[in-house]
Design an enzyme around this catalytic site. Structure first.
Site: not given
Lengths: 253, 253, 253, 253
Positions: A137, A141
């Protein structure tokens, strides 16, 4: 002049997902966008608009009331908002029992590719000696591993246990800094954070002499819209509560 | 009838790597295999065979004596055996100073692809915002992360620090089970263990809008032989000590 | 109050790349954005703005005049516009000979990862038995293979030929539908077109027992901006003409 | 002293696959290897050995006679030999009608990962706008694309057509050298040949904002053995003819 059979009110229409949904519904030939509601709009607008379906992309605090209102008026609901715990789901199922012709889809994930990848991973896991997951990701995050990776690992681990498959072999005795990552239901899960990425997941399955890799890449929120439209097209034919978009996919193999 | 200029004695010829080296040298048109020595053979056989080069693939306990013997007789040495600490290297360099025409290559890794991948990773690391490493091996490996991954991370981290690059961004605040893996010189390193694999490494570099991936797969010990042959063909023209096969590759870009 | 040493005028400032460049320069602490010119603006604005550098992202018809103007006024130029054939380049070099302190960078590609991947591919190609390229783009692209893939194949093929490497082995005798793809300088090139993708390239190099893969992903035009900024920071210290951003990267290995 | 219920005779036991099968059966705790037959051995040995199952890995010329012999004696058969055209299959089904308790599995591919990847690809193909296949093999392969890739493309193309999905979008107008590869049932198929590889396949599915990739790697013939053993353990409970190992996998999703 005929009227579209799927007349959609979008709730949470000014959020990021809602904006996408508005234009997706607007662009679908077999649908008509009849209302878009923001946080402060009255639910009466839904009824007045003649909507046959709602898409709820509002906020956890509002979603239960929105869906109750729809069901009570015989309006089908496709729901992407989070916050549906067991208690809320129980109340919703009780309500649906009194409205046996109305359908509700609550889907934590509308990306068809992601839903398929998870279903395939769960199905394949029992046929391999080793199973691990890498999720990748963007670096903004805050949690690791991702919820999707944790859920995929749970489904894989459960399927392996039920089939009597031994845990993945692992001779590691020295790993002072934790390079082997997290373990969820006996499945190792690794989280990569890299600028440039959005949301990606790789399921690795291995046996002597072979490997199966199932990879899903989400590049853009646009990837959720085909799933939302599929939900809208299907929900009226599936009365009651469906949890997860995979329930609407034809995955019998 | 002309004689090959590269006449090779293989030491440690009965080990797994040695066996491969014997057949690689035997198959090379510009080389002649003149001796193969096992653990109990006398080094005099090397001299008697008329060898101009040795390949040492013996054991840590024997390699220093083997290489000293070669250098003292003006025989070039290509060495794959581990165990060369700073003390041993110091003694070898002192000896080479007295034999200025003799070359020695000590290489921890003969796989050209792996050597290139590491060199490229070290070079590219400073040009990206984020850098991580995934290494993947068979599940019988006892240590994590792999030595190659740790060394690659060190080279990358050092290059980034010297260029004044900030550590890779990472907003992670919740990672209860260690999914983010190990950190070596500010580079996250993840270790996958999967039946069916041999030795693989993926370097991931990312900036806004782009990703560069450098992946190396070792499927088989055969991958070391082109590097051994390249070493044998080059060592005589590089007197003194060279550490690492990358010193012989034409990597000026 | 001190003045930034790099004062930049952006030409072609209203195009897609130009818009990105304006905000990249604006956001760089060591630069000052002093002018943004569109198609109809007079070049006198560049001089009046006190610019020390221009970024030219205009159109092929305008770029030569823009760069000549800059060089004649001792302003360094970073150029991303296409259309620089040999004739134009010759005229520019003649002009630069009269302005020995001024630097010009003409770069067909500002994505650092792509430039690095191409440089690495060219360098590694001679060390492997087999070499192929897969490029993957969005399905609205009209030409195949991509210009970047064709150029990478040319550089790889040339490097292999100069090093005396045989063409990649290929026993194919039956391929009625052309699955083996295009061949550029003896390097097979495959073009994939897939909705969801932007611009991606994978260079595959293989020898017995090993594989080296160099992959670059362009997800977004934002990937060009670090290269534009690097060009602006470097061009003043490199008088004369530099062709290709790789000339500014520290790639000596 | 109990006797294993699965007593196996391996036919074609001296071939490459046969040798692997002999040791796989020998190593399986729930099986007993009772006979291994080569080309010149009499089929009577099968009956005399008390075999309950045969594994036929012989040659196309012999396989029909081998399987007939087994079925006529109520012995279940797992068959990996090629050469079963419609005529032969018709004769076998007629024979099986007279032996309703006997099972035969004819499988063109015993690698579980490959069988799963093909099944998943066929199932997922209709949910994406674009679909392409890359197959990668060692460079000694004479045909392109591989049979597995062609069959996967057929299944995917058929599934898309039946679901009314439009062909993958492709704006290519210039492709003078065929970089776009072969087309099988409207699915583009690309064939890579690379030293170091064995047999690999990547199915790429894309829609706006997302990609699903299904990759299978065969590194070694050992990968077929779990499928052979699964076939042996299942065939007695599936009387009649099953074509393809996927018929034995629990793929209902």
């Amino acid at each position: 002049m005929s009227q579209a059979e799927i007349r959609v009110a979008v709730l949470g229409a000014r959020g990021r997902m809602g904006t996408e949904a508005v234009s997706a519904v607007d662009g679908a030939e077999d649908m008509e966008l009849v209302a878009r509601l923001g946080r402060s709009d009255s639910l009466d607008l839904v009824r007045e608009s003649g909507a046959t379906h709602i898409v709820d992309l509002s906020v956890p605090d509002a979603t239960e009331e929105n869906v109750r209102f729809a069901v009570e008026h015989g309006i089908h609901a496709v729901v992407g908002t989070t916050g549906w715990d067991d208690e809320r789901l129980g109340r919703l199922q009780a309500l649906l029992a009194q409205h046996p012709d109305t359908g509700v889809l609550i889907a934590p994930n509308f990306a068809l590719g992601s839903v398929l990848a998870t279903a395939f991973a769960a199905k394949a896991a029992r046929y391999f000696e080793s199973a691990e997951i890498i999720e990748l990701h963007h670096p903004d995050k805050v949690d690791a591993p991702s919820g999707t990776a944790a859920r995929t690992a749970q489904l894989m681990g459960r399927a392996r246990r039920e089939a009597g498959v031994a845990p993945s072999p692992d001779a590691t005795t020295q790993d002072p800094d934790g390079a082997r990552g997290a373990t969820v239901e006996d499945v190792h899960v690794h989280a990569v954070r890299l600028r440039g990425l959005v949301a990606h997941q790789e399921v690795l399955l291995g046996s002597a002499g072979e490997q199966l890799t199932l990879r899903h890449d989400s590049f853009d929120r646009a990837s959720f819209m085909p799933g939302v439209l599929l939900g809208l097209r299907t929900v009226a034919s599936r009365p009651g509560l469906t949890h997860g978009l995979d329930g609407y996919l034809d995955l019998g193999l």
